[in-house]
Design an enzyme around this catalytic site. Structure first.
Site, PDB file in Angstrom:
ATOM      1  N   LYS A 105       0.841  -1.213   0.000  1.00 34.93           N
ATOM      2  CA  LYS A 105       0.000   0.000   0.000  1.00 34.93           C
ATOM      3  C   LYS A 105       0.874   1.260   0.000  1.00 34.93           C
ATOM      4  CE  LYS A 105      -0.286  -0.297   5.034  1.00 34.93           C
ATOM      5  NZ  LYS A 105      -1.114  -0.739   6.183  1.00 34.93           N
ATOM      6  N   ARG A 115     -10.067   0.211  15.992  1.00 31.03           N
ATOM      7  CA  ARG A 115      -9.959   0.958  14.750  1.00 31.03           C
ATOM      8  C   ARG A 115     -10.977   0.295  13.821  1.00 31.03           C
ATOM      9  NH1 ARG A 115      -4.186   1.521  11.755  1.00 31.03           N
ATOM     10  NH2 ARG A 115      -4.873  -0.544  11.117  1.00 31.03           N
ATOM     11  N   TYR A 131      17.110  29.783   6.158  1.00 30.92           N
ATOM     12  CA  TYR A 131      15.931  30.539   6.592  1.00 30.92           C
ATOM     13  C   TYR A 131      15.940  30.745   8.093  1.00 30.92           C
ATOM     14  CZ  TYR A 131      13.476  30.359   2.110  1.00 30.92           C
ATOM     15  OH  TYR A 131      13.111  30.531   0.806  1.00 30.92           O
ATOM     16  N   MET A 158      12.443  24.292   0.869  1.00 29.85           N
ATOM     17  CA  MET A 158      11.614  23.461  -0.012  1.00 29.85           C
ATOM     18  C   MET A 158      12.463  22.624  -0.961  1.00 29.85           C
ATOM     19  SD  MET A 158       8.559  24.516  -2.634  1.00 29.85           S
ATOM     20  CE  MET A 158       7.548  25.304  -1.394  1.00 29.85           C
TER      21      MET A 158
HETATM   22  C1  LIG Z   1      -0.289  -1.740   6.811  1.00 33.45           C
HETATM   23  C2  LIG Z   1      -0.794  -2.999   7.377  1.00 33.45           C
HETATM   24  C3  LIG Z   1       0.074  -4.060   7.619  1.00 33.45           C
HETATM   25  C4  LIG Z   1       1.579  -3.957   7.468  1.00 33.45           C
HETATM   26  O1  LIG Z   1       2.114  -3.282   8.579  1.00 33.45           O
HETATM   27  P1  LIG Z   1       3.707  -3.151   8.799  1.00 33.45           P
HETATM   28  O2  LIG Z   1       3.832  -2.520  10.131  1.00 33.45           O
HETATM   29  O3  LIG Z   1       4.207  -2.244   7.712  1.00 33.45           O
HETATM   30  O4  LIG Z   1       4.268  -4.513   8.709  1.00 33.45           O
HETATM   31  C5  LIG Z   1      -0.474  -5.248   8.051  1.00 33.45           C
HETATM   32  N1  LIG Z   1      -1.816  -5.379   8.259  1.00 33.45           N
HETATM   33  C6  LIG Z   1      -2.674  -4.363   8.060  1.00 33.45           C
HETATM   34  C7  LIG Z   1      -4.131  -4.547   8.316  1.00 33.45           C
HETATM   35  C8  LIG Z   1      -2.190  -3.138   7.628  1.00 33.45           C
HETATM   36  O5  LIG Z   1      -3.049  -2.122   7.441  1.00 33.45           O
END
Ligand SMILES: *Cc1c(COP(=O)(O)O)cnc(C)c1O
Length: 357
Positions: free
Chosen positions: A35, A130, A254, A302
């Site tokens: 992701k 969550r 800056y 930047m």
């Molecule tokens: C992002 C995510 C992971 C991976 O987490 P890491 O800490 O990067 O290993 C695993 N399970 C779910 C549900 C996630 O959202």
């Protein structure tokens, strides 16, 4: 002159890290989490470089589309399922596994039915509060899902809140609640993220979901990837664009916050917060110039940063500057920004060229 600000992506390190996951969780299938644009590394390049994954996992439909467009024909998991009927149809078109974490998703599935062999994951909340159904509803939810034709036996999953901390009892409590509520139920189990693979191997079960460790990074505070035998995949680098001979008392950057304590060289390098190099980094944050340690001097702009080059053998325009990665763990740099390494790697902006090596 081109800026040459680049994130070098070491795909052999990625494969090494994947093999490390296999070694740490030998009896589990691996859902590689890609992701957030492959944690900033480029989702398609990462997807193509992990052909031995049992699944690839993403957060959004757009990411799922991207993974399919990369040529991935294996199982693809939507970690948050879908929102609304349009996304449900899209998920099916992509032949994606989806997580069910909310009654509205289950209702859409019931109303629309499914093709044959649809894989679903039932997400149970075991204390993080969550996403997920209350764990005590697992049995009744499975009965409801079993009545929908075409749907496979769900994978039962949960997510840990504190797996980065071995001293915290919460992970064991979450796992115990999960086991208690699912004891007599069928289906594969998936609990562990990277931190749990490293700290709580007993939670690896049928399918693990490692993300950050694949990229060579430790999720555990105070540790770096190499402590676990992992190799950094991303090395963020740029070049010196100027080297200024400054006098004692000269001010830099800056806000004129940094004052030269002596006559010295100040390097100016072609990266800044517009590239995702965090502005929160404090003066003194480490960088490598020509492979030698140097330090951030003054505020991050930047497009540019200014560097204290004292102690270097030599420094010239065009010399390479490493901000993090090989030779300089992003975990260490993140501490100087009051951040976690995840934030830094995900934050590299589109302006930075990614280059696979
Ligand atoms: C992002 C995510 C992971 C991976 O987490 P890491 O800490 O990067 O290993 C695993 N399970 C779910 C549900 C996630 O959202």
């Amino acid at each position: 002159m081109s800026r040459n600000t680049t994130a070098r992506i070491d795909l052999s390190a990625l494969q090494h890290n994947f093999a490390t996951v296999r070694r740490l969780a030998p009896d589990s299938r691996v859902a590689s989490v890609v992701k957030a644009d492959g944690y900033g590394h480029g989702i398609q390049r990462i997807a193509r470089a992990l052909p031995d994954s049992d699944l690839l996992a993403v957060a959004t439909l757009g990411e799922a589309q991207s993974v399919r467009d990369s040529g991935w024909r294996g199982r693809l998991l939507l970690l948050e399922g879908y929102t609304g009927r349009n996304e449900f149809m899209w998920a099916r078109k992509l032949d994606a596994d989806f997580v069910l974490h909310h009654p509205s998703q289950l209702e859409i599935l019931e109303a629309n039915g499914c093709c044959s062999r649809q894989h679903v994951w039932l997400k149970l909340d075991t204390g993080m509060h969550r996403l997920g159904f209350p764990a005590r509803e697992a049995a009744s939810l499975l009965q409801r899902i079993a009545r929908i034709s075409g749907v496979h036996e769900p994978v039962l999953m949960t997510h840990f809140a504190c797996a980065d901390d071995t001293d915290n009892d919460m992970t064991r409590e979450q796992a115990a609640l999960f086991d208690q509520e699912t004891q007599s139920l069928p289906g594969q189990r998936s609990l562990a993220n990277s931190a749990a693979v490293l700290n709580f191997p007993e939670t690896c079960r049928d399918i693990v979901r490692p993300g950050v460790m694949l990229y060579g990074i430790s999720p555990i505070p105070g540790r770096v990837g190499s402590d676990h035998g992992l190799q950094p995949v991303m090395t963020l680098e740029c070049q010196l664009l100027a080297v200024n001979a400054c006098r004692a008392g000269d001010r830099v950057g800056y806000g004129a916050t940094w004052v030269c304590p002596e006559d010295m060289l100040i390097g100016v390098a072609g990266i800044g917060y517009g590239d995702g190099y965090p502005r929160h980094l404090r003066s003194g944050a480490p960088v490598l110039v020509n492979g030698q340690p140097a330090r951030l001097a003054g505020r991050v702009s930047m497009d540019l940063i200014t560097l204290d080059l004292r102690g270097l053998d030599k420094a010239e325009v065009g010399d390479p500057v490493v901000l993090w990665g090989a030779g300089l763990p992003v975990e260490t740099v993140a501490e100087w920004a009051g951040a976690i390494p995840y934030e830094l790697i995900c934050g590299v902006t589109g302006r930075v060229r990614r280059k696979s090596v």
